[in-house]
Write an enzyme that holds these catalytic residues in place. Structure first.
Site: not given
Length: 208
Positions: A88, A96, A130
């Site tokens: 990330r 998004e 992540r």
């Protein structure tokens, strides 16, 4: 040695028949013993002041090839042991995938890093497992490049996790992209991804 010589002189002057009082002799012997101990004491080892501990960064690095780009701020890297790591991008928040400019943001990131060897500098793992870090390609900060291109916001909710220098760079890059109306800033009222996610969550809860 000087003191020992004095004792010898003192003793040689004693009359063997009529010695001086024993107390004086005892006093001289005791004093000689003390002098001997003092002379034989070795100097202690020299001590040097210890250096102050230098704080080291908790950052870790990972190098690998980008094998997947999920969206404008999430990638997957394959390391030398063929282990995949989801990354990330720290300090930014991209639209998004199903949000306005989501597709363009993903394409922008893909064009920069897909199929290339990158280095990730990270300090933590998020709730989804992540690694949260900065992507470096040939010394270039890819996270910052996404903000410069108007393909992501500076993620101010987590800016305290950045260095002061990065906070300033990312904030300035966002302002410049906004002023130049690059990327998502073409929209008159772009919605930040964090707010977009909260809105979707409220709608799902209301639908139950």
């Amino acid at each position: 040695m000087l003191f020992c010589g004095l004792i010898s002189i003192e003793l040689s002057t004693q009359n063997p028949i009529n010695p001086k009082p024993a107390a004086r002799l005892i006093w001289l012997i005791a004093l000689a013993a003390v002098f001997s101990v003092c002379c034989s004491r070795q100097p202690g080892p020299k001590t040097t002041p210890s250096r102050p501990e230098v704080a080291t960064s908790s950052s870790q690095t990972l190098t690998g090839r980008v094998v997947r780009v999920a969206d404008g701020d999430t990638i997957t890297v394959l390391d030398s042991t063929n282990t995949q790591h989801r990354i990330r991008l720290e300090g930014i928040d991209a639209p998004e995938s199903h949000q306005a400019f989501g597709t363009q943001s993903k394409k922008s990131l893909s064009e920069m890093v897909f199929g290339k060897d990158v280095t990730i500098v990270y300090e933590k793992t998020d709730q989804y497992g992540r690694l949260v870090g900065k992507i470096l390609l040939a010394g270039k900060d890819i996270n910052l490049e996404q903000v410069k291109a108007g393909m992501a916001w500076h993620y101010k909710e987590y800016q305290k996790e950045q260095t002061p220098e990065d906070r300033e760079l990312y904030a300035r890059a966002e302002n410049e992209a906004h002023t130049a109306r690059r990327g998502l800033w073409l929209d008159q009222s772009p919605v930040e991804p964090s707010e977009f996610r909260r809105k979707e969550k409220r709608e799902r809860q209301d639908a139950k």
